[in-house]
Design an enzyme around this catalytic site. Structure first.
Site, PDB file in Angstrom:
ATOM      1  N   MET A   1       4.788  -5.375  -3.909  1.00 16.80           N
ATOM      2  CA  MET A   1       3.928  -6.070  -2.974  1.00 16.80           C
ATOM      3  C   MET A   1       3.882  -7.545  -3.352  1.00 16.80           C
ATOM      4  O   MET A   1       3.268  -7.916  -4.333  1.00 16.80           O
ATOM      5  CB  MET A   1       2.527  -5.460  -3.012  1.00 16.80           C
ATOM      6  N   PRO A   2       4.553  -8.408  -2.605  1.00 20.78           N
ATOM      7  CA  PRO A   2       4.442  -9.838  -2.836  1.00 20.78           C
ATOM      8  C   PRO A   2       3.053 -10.332  -2.435  1.00 20.78           C
ATOM      9  O   PRO A   2       2.507  -9.896  -1.418  1.00 20.78           O
ATOM     10  CB  PRO A   2       5.500 -10.448  -1.923  1.00 20.78           C
TER      11      PRO A   2
END
Length: 59
Positions: A1-2
């Site tokens: 998850m950026p």
């Protein structure tokens, strides 16, 4: 998850914030090949008196 975190002075409307979040998400997803639904973006508004540039307070 950026997770992309944006710190800025206050002033954008809710509509402008939504557009910034959308544009940043699109740009990151396109350039990294990530699924846009996995990209998180936060906008933190920091009052001008809490910023400094080159050793000088902005506030």
């Amino acid at each position: 998850m950026p997770l992309i975190q944006i710190s800025q002075t206050p002033g954008l409307s809710d509509e402008q914030k939504a557009e910034v979040i959308s544009a940043v998400t699109r740009a990151y997803a396109e350039s990294s090949g990530k699924n846009p639904s996995s990209v998180w973006v936060t906008i933190t508004e920091v009052p001008r008196e809490n910023w400094g540039v080159g050793g000088t307070p902005l506030g």
